[in-house]
Design an enzyme around this catalytic site. Structure first.
Site, mmCIF file in Angstrom:
data_model
loop_
_atom_site.group_PDB
_atom_site.id
_atom_site.type_symbol
_atom_site.label_atom_id
_atom_site.label_comp_id
_atom_site.label_asym_id
_atom_site.label_seq_id
_atom_site.Cartn_x
_atom_site.Cartn_y
_atom_site.Cartn_z
ATOM 1 N N GLU A 126 0.846 -1.188 0.000
ATOM 2 C CA GLU A 126 0.000 0.000 0.000
ATOM 3 C C GLU A 126 0.885 1.242 0.000
ATOM 4 O O GLU A 126 2.117 1.156 0.067
ATOM 5 C CB GLU A 126 -0.970 -0.019 1.188
ATOM 6 C CG GLU A 126 -1.982 -1.151 1.098
ATOM 7 C CD GLU A 126 -3.048 -1.098 2.161
ATOM 8 O OE1 GLU A 126 -2.980 -0.209 3.038
ATOM 9 O OE2 GLU A 126 -3.950 -1.944 2.133
ATOM 10 N N HIS A 243 -9.301 9.701 4.351
ATOM 11 C CA HIS A 243 -9.010 8.698 3.327
ATOM 12 C C HIS A 243 -9.306 9.302 1.966
ATOM 13 O O HIS A 243 -10.367 9.888 1.755
ATOM 14 C CB HIS A 243 -9.851 7.440 3.539
ATOM 15 C CG HIS A 243 -9.304 6.252 2.807
ATOM 16 N ND1 HIS A 243 -9.385 6.135 1.441
ATOM 17 C CD2 HIS A 243 -8.648 5.148 3.241
ATOM 18 C CE1 HIS A 243 -8.807 5.010 1.063
ATOM 19 N NE2 HIS A 243 -8.355 4.390 2.137
ATOM 20 N N ARG A 289 -1.084 9.447 2.063
ATOM 21 C CA ARG A 289 -2.523 9.690 2.019
ATOM 22 C C ARG A 289 -2.902 11.161 2.084
ATOM 23 O O ARG A 289 -3.857 11.588 1.428
ATOM 24 C CB ARG A 289 -3.206 8.945 3.180
ATOM 25 C CG ARG A 289 -3.408 7.475 2.918
ATOM 26 C CD ARG A 289 -4.131 6.825 4.068
ATOM 27 N NE ARG A 289 -4.462 5.442 3.732
ATOM 28 C CZ ARG A 289 -5.063 4.604 4.575
ATOM 29 N NH1 ARG A 289 -5.376 4.997 5.803
ATOM 30 N NH2 ARG A 289 -5.338 3.376 4.199
ATOM 31 N N HIS A 348 -11.266 9.504 8.161
ATOM 32 C CA HIS A 348 -11.003 8.070 8.226
ATOM 33 C C HIS A 348 -10.342 7.637 9.526
ATOM 34 O O HIS A 348 -10.677 6.585 10.065
ATOM 35 C CB HIS A 348 -10.115 7.687 7.042
ATOM 36 C CG HIS A 348 -9.866 6.224 6.899
ATOM 37 N ND1 HIS A 348 -10.882 5.306 6.705
ATOM 38 C CD2 HIS A 348 -8.706 5.504 6.920
ATOM 39 C CE1 HIS A 348 -10.368 4.089 6.605
ATOM 40 N NE2 HIS A 348 -9.058 4.176 6.740
ATOM 41 N N ARG A 383 -0.667 8.654 9.591
ATOM 42 C CA ARG A 383 -0.545 7.209 9.754
ATOM 43 C C ARG A 383 -0.185 6.516 8.446
ATOM 44 O O ARG A 383 -0.786 6.768 7.407
ATOM 45 C CB ARG A 383 -1.871 6.647 10.277
ATOM 46 C CG ARG A 383 -1.912 5.136 10.372
ATOM 47 C CD ARG A 383 -3.254 4.674 10.917
ATOM 48 N NE ARG A 383 -4.352 4.966 10.019
ATOM 49 C CZ ARG A 383 -4.788 4.160 9.054
ATOM 50 N NH1 ARG A 383 -4.175 3.004 8.830
ATOM 51 N NH2 ARG A 383 -5.810 4.503 8.300
#
Length: 539
Positions: A126, A243, A289, A348, A383
């Protein structure tokens, strides 16, 4: 000389109370309860365990360096880079070093992680990971599969009592010691006190403080506010992760299009079919992100729109490889194998929360915290993908070990079979329903992907006005948590990780450190902000 829980929390000496009370029926709470067995534990959950937990909705999986090509050092370094300079390096090292053991724990509980033909764990990559290290279940079903396995284990553990349909409202205290939880029966006014030798907050995140979120309705900041009201130190509350790829179909909560889709080669395009991430970051669709979320946000706000194009990378295999996302798309009338998926950023994950140490201890004696409600320093300002479930299990296990070391040998106790009553829908009055709607809109508008001082001050005014309509402690807890986030965001005059200030768009090297605060300071910031807003009617 040994230390006992009575030394740690002397206010409870000689009292007949539960050994441990855990608030929250998600991954952190259930994993901690299982690790404490056979010690008697009471788990208090707002909804039926698993159903109200963000953990069950997690699609990507758990990040762990378990392949022969990977090392925990690489995982550590990727986490530190994503955290934008404010991770606690020792915490990150401990978490990534213990990741493999926690994955093996989950396998022992029956979690059916994907494996290759030779029986090895199948791993995916990811965003911002340098190796394939995300352990998954059927592509996008890791959270549900993990929770199903843990729920079954908890139901079979006679030492674990589960009380469903109770909403935590306040922490019980004697002096500086936390001695239990005061909870209310959902949908009514009945309150119950749960005295305990040790209290573990595992109450989840803050998603439903925002109008657009991927979190279940139970993620409403109650635990954060409970700890703040009790005097706990809070950390990094301004850092909220949005997100990038929630389905933009007008549904609340917004279904999530897992980041694993981009890991498999899906592209981000606008209405004209143009890829826009290649102009924003060298990693393109796999950029961190916060960068991807802001890029998508700007495309949407400009009117160009944003879409996730899986037609070439996934195509006809979509339904088999990513069944959860596929089902959400089909329900909305979109065939992701042949059509681009409309997307927008959605709240998120909260990197901030109640400050804890390496063993999950908070600044209040007798209180531990784990999962999204806690701020361990593992995530920093942003994160790393699939580190949230990892953090939950690592620190839940550490908390269990810490509590076991403080308590004498557990007494033999097996809870009687409990009525599994899920509780009734909350009976909020009309004013409170409107207050929650107002709160979520102002958080989305002024404390969202991009922020500035004027908007944050206005948010604090709006939150105060909404709070004035509220009578229930549980609803006021939501307002307090929102105030904590908005005031913390106003205090940090720079951009870093998930916190972006359009009036301070650059990172300030002098501010490359974590933020710590208390509710008293938050209230002072909010009061000063309201004084600065012309025509504020909340004073």
């Amino acid at each position: 000389m040994g230390v006992s829980i009575e030394d740690f929390v002397p206010a409870l000496a000689g009292k007949d109370v539960d050994d441990v009370v855990i608030l929250g029926g998600g991954l952190a709470g259930l994993f901690c309860a299982l690790k404490l067995a056979p010690r008697p534990v009471t788990v208090i959950s707002n909804a039926p365990i698993g159903q109200g937990a963000s953990s069950a909705w997690a699609q990507g999986g758990i990040a762990a360096a378990v392949s022969e090509h990977d090392t925990f050092e690489k995982h550590r370094d990727d986490t530190l880079i994503a955290g934008a300079g404010i991770c606690e390096s020792k915490i990150v090292e401990q978490m990534t070093r213990e990741a493999g053991d926690r994955v093996r724990d989950l396998l022992s509980y029956g979690v059916p992680f994907d494996k290759d033909l030779e029986g090895r764990l199948a791993l995916s990559r990811e965003a911002a990971h340098s190796e394939n290290r995300v352990v998954r279940v059927r592509g996008d079903m890791a959270g549900k599969a993990i929770m199903d396995a843990l729920i079954e284990a908890v139901r079979k553990s006679p030492s674990i009592r589960v009380l469903e349909g109770f909403m935590g409202e306040s922490l019980m205290r004697e002096g500086r010691y936390v001695t239990g939880i005061l909870a209310r029966k959902r949908g009514g006014l009945e309150r119950m006190a749960f005295p305990a030798k040790a209290v573990v907050l595992a109450s989840g995140g803050i998603g439903h403080l925002f109008a657009v979120t991927t979190n279940p309705g139970e993620a409403n900041g109650h635990g954060l506010a409970m700890a703040a009201r009790a005097g706990a130190v809070l950390a990094d509350a301004e850092f909220v992760q949005f997100h990038p790829t929630a389905l933009n179909i007008g549904k609340d909560p917004a279904p999530l299009a897992t980041e694993a889709l981009r890991g498999e080669g899906a592209l981000l395009i606008n209405t004209a079919g143009e890829r826009f991430m290649s102009k924003v970051h060298e990693l393109g669709e796999l950029a961190p992100r916060d960068i991807v979320a802001r890029a998508i946000h700007r495309e949407v706000m400009s009117g160009r729109g944003a879409f996730l194009d899986c037609r070439e990378a996934i195509g006809a295999s979509f339904s088999d490889r990513f069944p959860t996302v596929y089902a959400a798309c089909i329900e909305a009338g979109i065939d992701p194998a042949t059509q681009p998926i409309p997307i927008a950023p959605a709240e998120h994950y909260h990197m901030g929360g109640v400050l804890t140490d390496a063993n999950g201890r908070t600044s209040l004696d007798g209180l531990w915290a784990a999962g999204e409600v806690a701020s361990t320093g593992a995530h920093g300002a942003n994160r790393l993908a699939s580190n949230s479930l990892l953090e939950a299990v690592v620190f839940a296990a550490r908390i269990a070990e810490d509590i076991q070391g403080l308590m004498p040998t557990p007494r033999s106790a097996f809870w009687a079979e409990q009525d599994k009553e899920p509780g009734l829908p909350s009976q909020r009055n009309t004013d409170e329903r409107q207050a929650i709607s107002d709160l979520r809109q102002t958080m989305n508008r002024n404390v969202g992907v991009e922020r500035d001082a004027d908007g944050l001050r206005q948010a604090l005014v709006d939150i105060a006005a909404a709070e004035a309509k509220c009578s229930r402690v549980s609803i006021r807890n939501m307002m307090i948590s929102a105030r904590i986030i908005a005031a913390s965001a106003l205090k940090r005059e720079e951009s870093r990780g998930g916190h972006f200030r359009s009036d301070f768009p650059d990172a300030d090297p002098a501010r490359a450190s974590r933020s710590f605060t208390t509710l008293e300071e938050i209230n002072d910031i909010a009061a000063a902000a309201r004084e600065a807003v012309p025509g504020d009617q909340s004073r």
